[in-house]
Design a protein around this motif. Sequence first.
Motif, mmCIF file in Angstrom:
data_model
loop_
_atom_site.group_PDB
_atom_site.id
_atom_site.type_symbol
_atom_site.label_atom_id
_atom_site.label_comp_id
_atom_site.label_asym_id
_atom_site.label_seq_id
_atom_site.Cartn_x
_atom_site.Cartn_y
_atom_site.Cartn_z
ATOM 1 N N GLN A 137 15.098 48.981 -18.329
ATOM 2 C CA GLN A 137 16.542 50.227 -18.069
ATOM 3 C C GLN A 137 17.604 49.291 -18.294
ATOM 4 O O GLN A 137 17.663 48.242 -17.733
ATOM 5 N N PRO A 138 18.938 49.682 -18.782
ATOM 6 C CA PRO A 138 19.759 49.157 -19.454
ATOM 7 C C PRO A 138 20.429 48.286 -18.124
ATOM 8 O O PRO A 138 19.893 49.624 -16.889
ATOM 9 N N ARG A 139 21.185 47.282 -17.398
ATOM 10 C CA ARG A 139 21.990 47.283 -16.274
ATOM 11 C C ARG A 139 23.151 48.120 -16.557
ATOM 12 O O ARG A 139 24.164 48.828 -15.419
ATOM 13 N N THR A 140 23.788 47.847 -17.713
ATOM 14 C CA THR A 140 25.443 49.023 -17.595
ATOM 15 C C THR A 140 24.531 49.795 -18.577
ATOM 16 O O THR A 140 24.000 50.501 -19.276
ATOM 17 N N SER A 141 25.771 51.655 -18.288
ATOM 18 C CA SER A 141 25.963 52.315 -19.376
ATOM 19 C C SER A 141 26.156 52.019 -20.697
ATOM 20 O O SER A 141 26.801 51.116 -20.998
ATOM 21 N N THR A 142 25.482 52.990 -21.281
ATOM 22 C CA THR A 142 25.368 52.601 -22.674
ATOM 23 C C THR A 142 27.386 53.579 -23.456
ATOM 24 O O THR A 142 27.302 52.461 -24.594
ATOM 25 N N GLY A 143 27.422 54.212 -22.681
ATOM 26 C CA GLY A 143 29.340 54.461 -22.715
ATOM 27 C C GLY A 143 29.763 55.203 -24.293
ATOM 28 O O GLY A 143 29.844 54.580 -24.747
ATOM 29 N N VAL A 144 28.134 55.710 -24.959
ATOM 30 C CA VAL A 144 28.511 56.451 -25.951
ATOM 31 C C VAL A 144 28.561 57.935 -26.015
ATOM 32 O O VAL A 144 29.027 58.475 -26.577
ATOM 33 N N VAL A 145 27.496 57.940 -25.290
ATOM 34 C CA VAL A 145 27.172 59.070 -24.703
ATOM 35 C C VAL A 145 27.889 60.495 -24.181
ATOM 36 O O VAL A 145 28.407 60.010 -22.939
ATOM 37 N N GLN A 146 28.254 61.799 -24.846
ATOM 38 C CA GLN A 146 29.746 62.491 -24.287
ATOM 39 C C GLN A 146 28.230 64.078 -24.128
ATOM 40 O O GLN A 146 28.459 64.184 -25.000
ATOM 41 N N THR A 147 28.358 64.883 -23.445
ATOM 42 C CA THR A 147 27.740 65.848 -23.035
ATOM 43 C C THR A 147 28.532 67.645 -23.572
ATOM 44 O O THR A 147 28.498 68.317 -23.048
ATOM 45 N N ALA A 148 30.008 66.511 -22.717
ATOM 46 C CA ALA A 148 31.027 67.903 -22.784
ATOM 47 C C ALA A 148 31.946 67.364 -23.714
ATOM 48 O O ALA A 148 32.719 66.089 -24.345
ATOM 49 N N LEU A 149 32.586 68.786 -24.567
ATOM 50 C CA LEU A 149 34.110 67.992 -25.283
ATOM 51 C C LEU A 149 34.762 67.723 -24.974
ATOM 52 O O LEU A 149 35.165 68.006 -23.658
ATOM 53 N N GLN A 150 35.358 66.698 -25.325
ATOM 54 C CA GLN A 150 37.116 66.169 -25.119
ATOM 55 C C GLN A 150 37.815 66.900 -25.267
ATOM 56 O O GLN A 150 38.312 67.936 -26.229
ATOM 57 N N ASN A 151 38.708 67.068 -23.483
ATOM 58 C CA ASN A 151 39.597 68.190 -23.615
ATOM 59 C C ASN A 151 39.386 69.803 -24.538
ATOM 60 O O ASN A 151 39.981 70.065 -24.996
ATOM 61 N N PRO A 152 38.335 70.395 -24.458
ATOM 62 C CA PRO A 152 38.678 72.020 -24.901
ATOM 63 C C PRO A 152 39.363 72.860 -24.343
ATOM 64 O O PRO A 152 39.603 74.119 -25.117
ATOM 65 N N ASP A 153 39.642 72.923 -23.178
ATOM 66 C CA ASP A 153 40.778 73.736 -22.867
ATOM 67 C C ASP A 153 42.893 73.438 -22.960
ATOM 68 O O ASP A 153 43.712 73.970 -22.947
ATOM 69 N N PHE A 154 42.605 71.894 -23.682
ATOM 70 C CA PHE A 154 44.107 71.759 -23.930
ATOM 71 C C PHE A 154 44.455 71.510 -22.474
ATOM 72 O O PHE A 154 46.100 71.324 -23.197
ATOM 73 N N GLU A 155 44.349 70.954 -21.551
ATOM 74 C CA GLU A 155 45.164 70.743 -20.649
ATOM 75 C C GLU A 155 45.718 69.433 -20.404
ATOM 76 O O GLU A 155 46.655 69.593 -19.590
#
Length: 606
Positions: A19-37
């Motif tokens: 398993q990786p030592r560090t996070s892959t840093g690529v995958v996001q499971t949430a939309l970015q700024n979905p409510d524009f706040e």
Amino acid sequence: MAAPTWSPGTLYRPGALVQPRTSTGVVQTALQNPDFEQGNVGWDLGPGFSIFSGTSVEGRPYQGNWGLLFVQPAQDSQVREATNLAKVPVRAGQSISASAMVNLGGPSQQFSFWLQLVYLDANDEPVGQPIQGNRVTRPAADWRRISVTGVAPAGAVWAVLQTATQATNYNPTPRARLDSFTWNYAFAGAPDGLLYKAVQAEAGRSGSTEPAWPPVLGVQVVDNEVIWEAVLTNRVVWEARPVLKTGETEPAWPEVPGAFVLDGTISWRTTARNIEDDNCPNTSVVLIAAAKVFGAYRDVTRFSATANPRDWSAVEDAGFLDTGQQSPVSSETKVLAFYRGNMALWTPSTMQLWQVDPDPSQMSLLDTIEGIGSIWPKATAPVAGDVYFLSTLGVRSVSIAGGSTNLQSGDIGMPVDVLVQAELLALQEGEEPLAFYYPSAGQYWLAFPRVVLVFTQSQIGGVGAWSAYDLPWPVEAHAQREGELYLRSGDVIYQVDENALDDDGVDFDGVIQWPWLDFGPAGMTKMLHAFDLIGTGMAEVQFGFDQTNGGLFTAPYEVPADTVPGCPIPMPLSAPSMSVRIIFRGPQEWELQSVILYLDDLRGNP
């Protein structure tokens, strides 16, 4: 057991898992700024799109203080897009559903909005056409939901979400607001659930620096002498989400079907309860029988599909009965009732009996009786295996009226025909007689609506009696619960209680009066000497002695309701016919079982 963490310069045999030592840093499971706040971040905005504040002249977002605004930039029909920067890995066959709220500002805005999922391959090239969801076009000025569900095609490695719009007719000031983007994306195995398996042919050493681990299942990366391939672990991930909760104040409810409104963390959708099937009669004259709903519609009686009251068009299941042809004088169906497994039906001039069945081919006409009509659907009630209905002459029963084929024969309602006819003439516009059966007391109630006539029968086939109640308020509805009867008038609900001695705080009297009786040959004078009462309570007794003057009675004479002990009560009076009136003043409990009159026939002295 968890896989070991990758380490540099280590000899790894084929099949080894790390398993990786560090996070892959690529995958996001949430939309970015979905409510524009967060402002103007997380989105690639095409021409016409911008982030707006809820304090501007553009109006309020669906929730929060910020939203996405679209202003048509030019007079063209190009598709304009705004893309969320959440680029997520997918595998073929993986499903994603997304939604957002949109407000097009009013019916004059002639353009449409939708959501679409764009799938990319490993080189960021589109795989097929974007998958589009439902379109919202020219609604009223309320919030609607747009949504899309897509399944990743073969060759897809990445997915992105876009909102898109296209003008159908240029308007120099078309505007739309969008907000509350969401999706159910979850990468199969989750980013931190991926392990990496050594797939090179021989054992080899890892490099001195950790490789850039691919987040996509099946993708490989070279690590010095080792080739790692992303593999999926078997595990269950539980994600806690907040329970839906209403807001501090009641929202402004939209009245247009399909519109949404935010209430705390809940989005309410306006749903129309009406049936949209064109064949639905949309009438208040209905009957549920044979697992169908029957509804009067002009000169026919329509019925729904079996066990599906929303479907009035199913072939060989829904349809209509040609009831109008069986009543040539007045063909429109006015009343429906259930009678001994069959359907009783009335037009203004005819009563019909129909055999009903879940299979329309088994339905048939059993009988038609001319001259027995009704036009008051709410004045019909099932009573102990029979059906009582209201005709222009008075209350009648199906069993007697149908058997005698007319309304003149002795029936349950004939003693009060005069009262019923008077109340029918006194009905005001919008008023309608209301009838129901109160089984706990064995009573049929008929409200006009302030004057209530009650037929009481202690046992089936026994002799019944009518009572009349003059209420200070109109009866508008009724309900029964656990054997108790409740009446509604406006916003007030009354319970019928046989032990109550007043009516809503107002005392009432009980009055019993006999018709004018000859007590022998008509026209001959009779001499009344005395009388006795058998009952309970205190009663006032009056005797009518002039039939030509219905209001001419003797003065009230108060006596106990039980006078049998001792001598009869003297009451010398002579007349050809007499009427007895007994009054029990309220509030008191009373009962009258019998009135005994002692009189002689004075023949020869008319």
